[in-house]
Design a protein around this motif. Sequence first.
Motif, short mmCIF file in Angstrom:
data_model
loop_
_atom_site.label_atom_id
_atom_site.label_comp_id
_atom_site.label_asym_id
_atom_site.label_seq_id
_atom_site.Cartn_x
_atom_site.Cartn_y
_atom_site.Cartn_z
N LEU A 44 0.75 -1.32 0.08
CA LEU A 44 0.04 -0.09 -0.06
C LEU A 44 0.82 1.37 0.14
O LEU A 44 0.45 2.35 -0.37
CB LEU A 44 -0.88 0.09 1.37
CG LEU A 44 -2.07 -1.02 1.23
CD1 LEU A 44 -2.89 -0.85 2.52
CD2 LEU A 44 -3.08 -0.78 0.01
N ILE A 53 -2.46 3.96 6.06
CA ILE A 53 -1.71 2.87 5.79
C ILE A 53 -1.94 1.91 7.01
O ILE A 53 -2.05 0.89 6.78
CB ILE A 53 -0.43 3.13 5.45
CG1 ILE A 53 -0.07 3.56 4.08
CG2 ILE A 53 0.46 1.82 5.83
CD1 ILE A 53 1.25 3.68 3.63
N GLU A 56 -5.40 0.58 7.16
CA GLU A 56 -5.70 -0.32 5.87
C GLU A 56 -5.03 -1.54 5.70
O GLU A 56 -5.27 -2.53 5.07
CB GLU A 56 -5.61 0.73 4.35
CG GLU A 56 -6.44 1.61 4.32
CD GLU A 56 -7.77 1.19 3.94
OE1 GLU A 56 -7.99 0.13 3.27
OE2 GLU A 56 -8.89 1.89 4.41
N SER A 57 -3.88 -1.51 6.41
CA SER A 57 -2.96 -2.65 6.43
C SER A 57 -3.42 -3.78 7.33
O SER A 57 -2.72 -4.84 7.25
CB SER A 57 -1.45 -2.12 6.71
OG SER A 57 -1.30 -1.60 7.86
#
Length: 168
Positions: A44, A53, A56-57
């Motif tokens: 990402l 990040i 979302e990770s």
Amino acid sequence: MDLRQKIQQDLLEALKNQEESRLSILRLVWDAVIKKEKEKRAALSGKIEEEKINQESQLTDQELIQSLFTLVKKGKEAVSQFKQGNRDDLAGKEQKEIEILQRYLPDQLGEKEVKKMAEQIIKEIGAESLRDMGKVMAVLMPKVQGKADGDAVSKIVKELLSQSGSDD
């Protein structure tokens, strides 16, 4: 509470209670989670804003289930190899670890349930022979992901398609 939080909480609990076998396997799981999240973060990086990040990770429950399923599958292979090598002590230890991992997986589908789903999909897409196995598996696997072993599903589909036609 999501699966990630549950694993983290259980890891801390096992640490406090000094449950060595449970702690060992949960550390293995947690290491796998962190590794996958780092891979996701790297993928990402540069594609989304830095602030997003971390969020979302983080692995989704489905991604975590897939990782756990992979660990269970590796454990079952190890049990089989240990039994072949007459190492029942190691096979027993591995089996206990599998039991701990399975607590975090959704209930597994039985052979009859998978067979029923496969039959329905074969009928829906009009699969007639082993040539159509890929099409059937492409539809079936997302429905049973994390709930059934892929090798077992493949075997069932192969049997059903072998009965319904020839592989030309």
